[in-house]
Design a protein around this motif. Structure first.
Motif, PDB file in Angstrom:
ATOM      1  N   GLY A  40       0.852  -1.189   0.000  1.00  0.00           N
ATOM      2  CA  GLY A  40       0.000   0.000   0.000  1.00  0.00           C
ATOM      3  C   GLY A  40       0.880   1.229   0.000  1.00  0.00           C
ATOM      4  N   SER A  41       0.652   2.138   0.938  1.00  0.00           N
ATOM      5  CA  SER A  41       1.516   3.298   1.078  1.00  0.00           C
ATOM      6  C   SER A  41       2.830   2.884   1.730  1.00  0.00           C
ATOM      7  CB  SER A  41       0.818   4.368   1.926  1.00  0.00           C
ATOM      8  OG  SER A  41       0.658   3.894   3.264  1.00  0.00           O
ATOM      9  N   VAL A  42       3.809   3.777   1.704  1.00  0.00           N
ATOM     10  CA  VAL A  42       5.093   3.491   2.347  1.00  0.00           C
ATOM     11  C   VAL A  42       4.909   3.297   3.844  1.00  0.00           C
ATOM     12  CG1 VAL A  42       7.363   4.468   2.885  1.00  0.00           C
ATOM     13  CG2 VAL A  42       6.433   4.687   0.578  1.00  0.00           C
ATOM     14  N   ASN A  43       4.038   4.093   4.461  1.00  0.00           N
ATOM     15  CA  ASN A  43       3.809   3.965   5.901  1.00  0.00           C
ATOM     16  C   ASN A  43       3.133   2.647   6.258  1.00  0.00           C
ATOM     17  OD1 ASN A  43       4.988   6.419   6.376  1.00  0.00           O
ATOM     18  ND2 ASN A  43       3.077   7.557   6.554  1.00  0.00           N
ATOM     19  N   SER A  44       2.185   2.210   5.437  1.00  0.00           N
ATOM     20  CA  SER A  44       1.534   0.925   5.713  1.00  0.00           C
ATOM     21  C   SER A  44       2.523  -0.228   5.516  1.00  0.00           C
ATOM     22  CB  SER A  44       0.309   0.741   4.813  1.00  0.00           C
ATOM     23  OG  SER A  44       0.676   0.733   3.448  1.00  0.00           O
ATOM     24  N   LEU A  45       3.459  -0.083   4.580  1.00  0.00           N
ATOM     25  CA  LEU A  45       4.512  -1.088   4.417  1.00  0.00           C
ATOM     26  C   LEU A  45       5.383  -1.154   5.669  1.00  0.00           C
ATOM     27  CD1 LEU A  45       6.198  -3.087   2.748  1.00  0.00           C
ATOM     28  CD2 LEU A  45       7.421  -1.124   1.791  1.00  0.00           C
ATOM     29  N   ALA A  46       5.675   0.006   6.257  1.00  0.00           N
ATOM     30  CA  ALA A  46       6.469   0.038   7.485  1.00  0.00           C
ATOM     31  C   ALA A  46       5.735  -0.665   8.627  1.00  0.00           C
ATOM     32  CB  ALA A  46       6.785   1.488   7.861  1.00  0.00           C
ATOM     33  N   GLY A 174     -22.353   3.914   7.890  1.00  0.00           N
ATOM     34  CA  GLY A 174     -22.225   2.843   6.896  1.00  0.00           C
ATOM     35  C   GLY A 174     -20.774   2.605   6.527  1.00  0.00           C
ATOM     36  N   PRO A 175     -20.422   1.372   6.183  1.00  0.00           N
ATOM     37  CA  PRO A 175     -19.036   1.057   5.816  1.00  0.00           C
ATOM     38  C   PRO A 175     -18.558   1.887   4.633  1.00  0.00           C
ATOM     39  CG  PRO A 175     -20.318  -0.948   6.174  1.00  0.00           C
ATOM     40  CD  PRO A 175     -21.299   0.180   6.169  1.00  0.00           C
ATOM     41  N   GLY A 176     -17.344   2.396   4.735  1.00  0.00           N
ATOM     42  CA  GLY A 176     -16.750   3.136   3.632  1.00  0.00           C
ATOM     43  C   GLY A 176     -17.331   4.512   3.389  1.00  0.00           C
ATOM     44  N   THR A 177     -18.021   5.076   4.378  1.00  0.00           N
ATOM     45  CA  THR A 177     -18.677   6.371   4.173  1.00  0.00           C
ATOM     46  C   THR A 177     -17.998   7.508   4.920  1.00  0.00           C
ATOM     47  OG1 THR A 177     -20.215   5.917   5.990  1.00  0.00           O
ATOM     48  CG2 THR A 177     -20.919   5.282   3.780  1.00  0.00           C
ATOM     49  N   PHE A 178     -16.780   7.292   5.412  1.00  0.00           N
ATOM     50  CA  PHE A 178     -16.130   8.363   6.177  1.00  0.00           C
ATOM     51  C   PHE A 178     -15.972   9.624   5.338  1.00  0.00           C
ATOM     52  CE2 PHE A 178     -12.496  10.804   7.644  1.00  0.00           C
ATOM     53  CZ  PHE A 178     -12.793  10.958   8.982  1.00  0.00           C
ATOM     54  N   ALA A 204      -7.957   9.381  10.829  1.00  0.00           N
ATOM     55  CA  ALA A 204      -6.579   9.245  11.278  1.00  0.00           C
ATOM     56  C   ALA A 204      -6.276   7.850  11.791  1.00  0.00           C
ATOM     57  CB  ALA A 204      -6.282  10.278  12.369  1.00  0.00           C
ATOM     58  N   SER A 205      -7.292   7.106  12.195  1.00  0.00           N
ATOM     59  CA  SER A 205      -7.062   5.756  12.714  1.00  0.00           C
ATOM     60  C   SER A 205      -8.236   4.859  12.358  1.00  0.00           C
ATOM     61  CB  SER A 205      -6.871   5.783  14.232  1.00  0.00           C
ATOM     62  OG  SER A 205      -8.107   5.851  14.912  1.00  0.00           O
ATOM     63  N   GLU A 206      -7.981   3.565  12.311  1.00  0.00           N
ATOM     64  CA  GLU A 206      -9.012   2.599  11.965  1.00  0.00           C
ATOM     65  C   GLU A 206     -10.109   2.551  13.027  1.00  0.00           C
ATOM     66  OE1 GLU A 206     -10.758  -0.370   9.518  1.00  0.00           O
ATOM     67  OE2 GLU A 206      -9.227   1.177   9.223  1.00  0.00           O
ATOM     68  N   ILE A 207      -9.730   2.678  14.290  1.00  0.00           N
ATOM     69  CA  ILE A 207     -10.714   2.605  15.373  1.00  0.00           C
ATOM     70  C   ILE A 207     -11.683   3.776  15.305  1.00  0.00           C
ATOM     71  CG2 ILE A 207     -11.014   2.649  17.877  1.00  0.00           C
ATOM     72  CD1 ILE A 207      -9.942   0.013  16.807  1.00  0.00           C
ATOM     73  N   LEU A 208     -11.164   5.000  15.140  1.00  0.00           N
ATOM     74  CA  LEU A 208     -12.041   6.171  15.040  1.00  0.00           C
ATOM     75  C   LEU A 208     -12.884   6.119  13.770  1.00  0.00           C
ATOM     76  CD1 LEU A 208      -9.672   9.019  16.279  1.00  0.00           C
ATOM     77  CD2 LEU A 208     -11.516   7.896  17.529  1.00  0.00           C
ATOM     78  N   ASP A 209     -12.318   5.570  12.715  1.00  0.00           N
ATOM     79  CA  ASP A 209     -13.067   5.395  11.474  1.00  0.00           C
ATOM     80  C   ASP A 209     -14.252   4.458  11.700  1.00  0.00           C
ATOM     81  OD1 ASP A 209     -13.675   4.144   8.737  1.00  0.00           O
ATOM     82  OD2 ASP A 209     -12.316   5.774   8.209  1.00  0.00           O
ATOM     83  N   PRO A 263      -5.036   4.318   9.723  1.00  0.00           N
ATOM     84  CA  PRO A 263      -6.123   3.609   9.037  1.00  0.00           C
ATOM     85  C   PRO A 263      -5.615   2.336   8.367  1.00  0.00           C
ATOM     86  CG  PRO A 263      -5.419   5.512   7.747  1.00  0.00           C
ATOM     87  CD  PRO A 263      -4.685   5.590   9.047  1.00  0.00           C
ATOM     88  N   ALA A 264      -6.436   1.308   8.392  1.00  0.00           N
ATOM     89  CA  ALA A 264      -6.031   0.016   7.825  1.00  0.00           C
ATOM     90  C   ALA A 264      -6.330  -0.027   6.332  1.00  0.00           C
ATOM     91  CB  ALA A 264      -6.754  -1.121   8.535  1.00  0.00           C
ATOM     92  N   ASN A 265      -5.463  -0.712   5.591  1.00  0.00           N
ATOM     93  CA  ASN A 265      -5.755  -1.007   4.191  1.00  0.00           C
ATOM     94  C   ASN A 265      -5.999  -2.512   4.052  1.00  0.00           C
ATOM     95  OD1 ASN A 265      -3.223  -2.145   4.363  1.00  0.00           O
ATOM     96  ND2 ASN A 265      -2.242  -0.736   2.939  1.00  0.00           N
ATOM     97  N   LEU A 266      -6.121  -2.985   2.818  1.00  0.00           N
ATOM     98  CA  LEU A 266      -6.432  -4.397   2.586  1.00  0.00           C
ATOM     99  C   LEU A 266      -5.355  -5.306   3.174  1.00  0.00           C
ATOM    100  CD1 LEU A 266      -8.195  -6.555   1.212  1.00  0.00           C
ATOM    101  CD2 LEU A 266      -6.846  -6.208  -0.871  1.00  0.00           C
ATOM    102  N   SER A 267      -4.089  -4.943   2.997  1.00  0.00           N
ATOM    103  CA  SER A 267      -2.995  -5.786   3.470  1.00  0.00           C
ATOM    104  C   SER A 267      -2.987  -5.901   4.995  1.00  0.00           C
ATOM    105  CB  SER A 267      -1.657  -5.230   2.975  1.00  0.00           C
ATOM    106  OG  SER A 267      -1.599  -5.211   1.574  1.00  0.00           O
TER     107      SER A 267
END
Length: 608
Positions: A40-46, A174-178, A204-209, A263-267
């Motif tokens: 995904g992004s460089v940060n998600s790779l980290a 609803g999912p994906g509506t942020f 900014a984060s998966e939990i708050l999302d 925030p989480a991505n697919l990986s």
């Protein structure tokens, strides 16, 4: 835990390192940027790499010989990636995983040798130094900057979303509506930043999302899963494979901690659920097996289920391939727009739409805009009035239908309504009733994103076209109150003054706006145009020249500057301007006629 997973994680890390250092392996254009990687992004790779390091630490402890050497090499490679990216959340994730290793290593000395403890202690120290203290290392290559709403802003948006209604507070928007929640509830303070027009798809984060999109019940359910996994992990640590279970649990806990900060991505979601499934398998000490030879009916039923799932898998793969091919066509369409070939862009984007069965609202939205661009091209070619309707009808019909389809597919997407408003506004004077539909569209967009000054400016602009001066003022003042340095709103207000016969006030308004938007080429052009209309040609020339300095391809500024040079009898300078315009607009018949006049020593607009 399959060895192939560890190897694939290592390869993903190595590929990411090569990308950051611009050692591009693949020849494709989309892959030749440092932000491209397989996670995904460089940060998600980290973060992905940080979750693997605790697991690798345990595997290094239990492995022997060449396997241990390879695992050490893998771990060093992923650690190097963390140093290169130096993303603080990834270090926090590593700290969380290493903490579990350290605590269990201290409390379960019958499991681990004391000489193994320096490894988790070392990882703990790195997490503190780079995660909490946020120390930077000199000489590292630059990595792409990721921009997202702050945690405070995301929390406020989540709270406002839950206050919308009792049902929303329970189940969320609803999912994906942020992105829709963000548009509705973002702070006006963002209009003072360069990201005022940016719409963020995640918080900014998966939990708050999840709090905003799944509501209190959804978040509570997710937290219950976390508690259940912790109980399963405790159970797994009491089994024979407790060392492997510890590594998996430490990696999983790192993912969970990351969810609170990123925030989480697919990986990352895949990693989260894969760790859970692995823990469940390890915790289950009772293995069950069946022999279908004794149950022929069950064997037939099972075969049928497998065949059915295989067919579903093939269909999903086919759908995925179609989506990919559609994205390729869509990208070609966008490139065609940039190259100025709008008809080719229409063809490509239409093909992309057909490959997705017309379900992508952004395809329709962009197609609507390209139809308007194409229509303007035909209008600029000087179509005879008797043929005008016949020529432009296919384009404005396509634009209107595309814009309507986009809003029907996603009625809560403010971008769709904004484009629909743009389409109708572009048709004012060409199609009856366009003013009313433009007003309706921009009002709907403003309801969905009330702090966006662009939408209120466009609404004021439409009211100005309708000669409803007071309503135009009301909406333009709203835009200016939201973003005092928004030059287009000030220009439209200047147009209001001109309509009221207050040209002096209009010029004063734009001169004052120059101080808050000194690099706005459009503002320079509009101010120059006011001076030109007032026959203040020296002031007009100054502003047109300023507009061209800011944007050398500004054809309209060059057009009026060329006319001024012609008035001053500086034919060569005038010809230079119109030749540049002709280069930028090769099909413009008016420019060709002006150039012919100038080269024959005539007035630029003679016989025009």
């Amino acid at each position: 835990m399959s060895p192939s997973f560890i190897v694939s994680g290592f390869l993903a890390g190595i590929f990411g390192i090569l990308q950051i250092f611009r050692q591009f392996i693949f020849p494709f254009d989309f892959s030749r940027i440092i932000s491209f990687n397989t996670i995904g992004s460089v940060n998600s790779l980290a973060i992905f790499s940080a979750t693997l390091l605790p697991l690798l630490s345990v595997l290094i402890f239990v492995a022997k010989g060449i396997k241990r050497i390879l695992l050490i090499f893998f771990g060093i490679s992923l650690l190097v990636l963390l140093f290169i990216t130096n993303f603080w959340v990834a270090w926090i994730v590593l700290f969380a995983g290493a903490t579990i290793l350290f605590v269990v290593g201290i409390t379960k000395r019958e499991i681990f040798k004391i000489n193994w403890l320096p490894l988790p202690i070392f990882l703990l120290a790195l997490g503190v130094i780079f995660g909490f203290l946020k120390i930077s290392l000199p000489g590292l290559p630059p990595t792409p900057l990721e921009v997202s709403p702050s945690h405070q802003a995301t929390w406020e948006i989540a709270v406002q979303t839950l206050k919308d209604s009792p049902l929303v507070s329970l189940v969320g928007s609803g999912p994906g509506t942020f992105v829709y929640d963000y548009s509705r509830f973002k702070s006006e303070a963002l209009n003072r930043t360069t990201f005022w027009a940016t719409r963020f798809n995640t918080g900014a984060s998966e939990i708050l999302d999840k709090l905003a999109t799944l509501g209190v019940l959804g978040l509570a359910s997710f937290l219950a899963i976390l508690v259940g996994v912790v109980l399963v992990a405790i159970k797994s640590l009491s089994r024979e494979q407790k060392t492997l279970g510890l590594g998996i649990f430490a990696g999983w806990l790192g993912v969970v901690v990351g969810f609170f900060f990123y925030p989480a991505n697919l990986s990352l979601n895949f990693l989260f659920w894969m760790f859970i499934s692995s823990l469940v398998v390890i915790a289950n000490e009772h293995k069950k097996s069946w022999e279908f030879e004794s149950y022929p009916k069950i064997a037939v039923l099972t075969s049928f289920v497998f065949i059915f799932l295989l067919i579903i898998g093939i269909l999903l793969n086919f759908w995925g391939i179609q989506r990919y091919l559609a994205e390729v066509d869509y990208l070609k369409g966008l490139k065609a727009v940039q190259a100025g070939d709008n008809q080719l862009a229409i063809n490509y984007i239409s093909r992309a739409i057909s490959k997705t069965n017309g379900k992508q609202d952004n395809y329709w939205r962009d197609l609507a805009q390209v139809y308007i661009f194409r229509m303007n091209e035909r209008l600029q070619k000087g179509t005879p009035p008797e043929n005008l309707t016949q020529v432009i009808t296919p384009f404005f019909t396509g634009a209107v239908n595309s814009a309507k389809t986009a809003t029907e597919l996603s009625a809560k997407n403010v971008a769709n309504w904004a484009v629909r408003g743009f389409v109708y506004r572009s048709l004012i004077g060409l199609v009856g009733g366009a003013e009313e539909w433009a007003t309706i569209s921009y009002k709907e967009a403003a309801n969905l994103e009330p702090t966006n000054p662009y939408l209120w400016t466009e609404l004021g602009r439409v009211y100005l076209e309708r000669d409803e001066i007071e309503k135009a003022k009301e909406n333009l003042n709203k835009a200016i109150s939201l973003k005092p340095d928004y030059a287009p709103a000030h220009f439209q207000m200047a147009r209001v003054f001109v309509k009221e016969g207050k040209t002096k006030e209009a010029i004063e308004r734009l001169e004052a706006t120059k101080w808050v938007a000194p690099f706005d080429s459009g503002l320079a052009f509009q101010l120059g145009l006011l001076y030109y209309q007032e026959n203040q040609f020296e002031n007009a020339k100054r502003e047109f020249e300023r507009a061209i300095n800011l944007n050398p391809n500004y054809s309209n500024a060059r057009y009026y500057l060329g006319l001024i040079y012609d008035k001053e009898n500086e034919k060569e300078k005038a010809i230079e301007q119109f030749e540049k315009i002709a280069e930028l607009n090769p099909d413009n018949a008016l420019v060709k006629k002006i150039l012919e006049n100038l080269k024959n020593n005539k007035s630029a607009l003679e016989d025009i």
